[in-house]
Design an enzyme around this catalytic site. Structure first.
Site, PDB file in Angstrom:
ATOM      1  N   ASP A 167      -6.923   2.432   4.669  1.00 47.07           N
ATOM      2  CA  ASP A 167      -7.249   1.051   4.984  1.00 47.07           C
ATOM      3  C   ASP A 167      -5.965   0.244   4.778  1.00 47.07           C
ATOM      4  O   ASP A 167      -4.989   0.745   4.208  1.00 47.07           O
ATOM      5  CB  ASP A 167      -8.365   0.576   4.040  1.00 47.07           C
ATOM      6  CG  ASP A 167      -8.641  -0.908   4.155  1.00 47.07           C
ATOM      7  OD1 ASP A 167      -8.870  -1.386   5.267  1.00 47.07           O
ATOM      8  OD2 ASP A 167      -8.626  -1.589   3.110  1.00 47.07           O
TER       9      ASP A 167
ATOM     10  N   ASP B 200      -5.744  -3.888   4.240  1.00 43.87           N
ATOM     11  CA  ASP B 200      -5.827  -5.067   3.383  1.00 43.87           C
ATOM     12  C   ASP B 200      -6.505  -4.761   2.055  1.00 43.87           C
ATOM     13  O   ASP B 200      -7.622  -4.238   2.009  1.00 43.87           O
ATOM     14  CB  ASP B 200      -6.580  -6.181   4.111  1.00 43.87           C
ATOM     15  CG  ASP B 200      -5.894  -6.556   5.413  1.00 43.87           C
ATOM     16  OD1 ASP B 200      -4.713  -6.900   5.387  1.00 43.87           O
ATOM     17  OD2 ASP B 200      -6.564  -6.471   6.473  1.00 43.87           O
TER      18      ASP B 200
END
Length: 251
Positions: A19, A21
Site C-alpha cells: 500500500d 499512504d
C-alpha cells in the site's frame, strides 16, 4: 517487533505488494500541513478563517465521498475544494479550486517523509529478485507523483491505482489487476499495509499473506487472525524476518 497473530507459516514471496499512504510514509502529518496551507491561502484571498472553512470542507468531503463511493475520484482534493467553495456560496470559482488543490499537494509532498527502513527493504527485495508492486487507492497522477517525489519509481515493478482498476480496496478489482500483471498466484505474494479492512481483509480474501504495519497513525486493534498474518513495528524488523525466510528458502 514481529508478531504472528494467525500462526500461519510464512513462506518466501515471489512478489511483495505495498500500500502507499500511511504504509510507506505517515499520512496525517502531511495532510495536516497541507490543510493548514489551504486555510492560510483562503484567509488571504477571500478573508475566511480556518474555523469556518474547516467545517465546510469536512461537509464537502462527506458529500463527495457519498456521491462517488469507493472510487478513486472520491479522494479528489480538487472536487473537495470545488464543493467547499460552492457550499460557501461563491459558485464554482475554477481558478480558486485549482489553486487550492495545487497548494494542498505541493505542501503535502514537501512535508512527506518515508518511514525509516523503507528504502533499504526495497533494495534488499531487488537484490533477492522479488517482484514488487504498489496497489493503492486514489488517482494515478498524484500517486505517481508521490513515487517520484520519494525516488521510488525504480523500486516498483508494477503500480495499480483504484483509478485504473475502477474501485478502491477492499474490492478485489485492484488485486485482480495486479496479479494479471505479476503473472503469479496470490499465495506466492505478501501484502503490506496499514488498514485492517482495505489492506488486510481485501488481500486476505484474495489469498495473500498479510502484513500490518503498526505505528502511531495505524490501529492494530482492528486486526484479527482472520485478516492479518503478521504485525510489525518497523521496516527494519520486517527486513530481518524477510532475510530469515529467505535464508530458509535458499537452504
Amino acid at each position: 517487533m514481529i508478531k504472528n497473530i494467525s500462526n500461519s507459516a510464512i513462506s518466501f514471496p515471489k512478489a511483495i505488494i505495498f500500500d502507499t499512504d500511511n504504509t510507506l510514509y505517515p499520512y496525517p502529518p502531511s495532510h495536516d500541513s497541507a490543510m493548514k496551507a489551504v486555510f492560510v491561502k483562503l484567509k488571504k484571498l477571500v478573508g475566511l478563517d480556518q474555523r469556518e472553512t474547516s467545517v465546510v470542507f469536512n461537509e464537502a468531503r462527506r458529500q463527495i465521498k457519498q456521491q462517488l463511493l469507493n472510487t478513486a475520484s472520491s479522494h479528489s482534493r480538487l472536487l473537495y475544494f470545488q464543493r467547499m467553495i460552492e457550499l460557501l456560496g461563491m459558485g464554482t470559482r475554477i481558478s480558486l479550486a485549482l489553486d487550492l488543490e495545487q497548494t494542498y499537494w505541493r505542501t503535502f509532498l514537501t512535508n512527506a517523509q518515508l518511514f525509516d527502513g523503507v528504502l533499504e527493504f526495497l533494495q534488499v527485495l531487488k537484490s533477492k529478485g522479488v517482484i514488487t508492486a504498489n496497489v493503492t487507492d486514489l488517482t494515478a497522477q498524484i500517486q505517481f507523483r508521490k513515487m517520484v517525489y520519494f525516488n521510488l519509481g525504480d523500486y516498483f515493478d508494477y503500480v495499480v491505482t483504484s483509478e485504473e482498476s475502477g474501485k478502491d480496496k477492499p474490492s478485489t478489482n485492484s488485486y485482480k489487476l495486479a496479479f494479471d500483471k505479476l503473472e503469479i498466484e496470490p499465495h506466492d505474494a505478501w501484502m503490506i499495509g496499514d488498514d485492517a479492512i482495505s489492506d488486510m481483509f481485501g488481500a486476505k480474501e484474495f489469498g495473500l499473506t498479510t502484513f500490518f504495519i503498526s505505528h502511531y497513525y495505524s490501529d492494530v486493534k482492528e486486526c484479527n487472525s482472520d485478516t492479518t498474518d503478521i504485525v510489525f513495528d518497523s521496516f527494519s524488523d520486517l527486513n530481518g524476518l524477510f532475510l530469515k525466510v529467505c535464508g530458509e528458502y535458499e537452504k
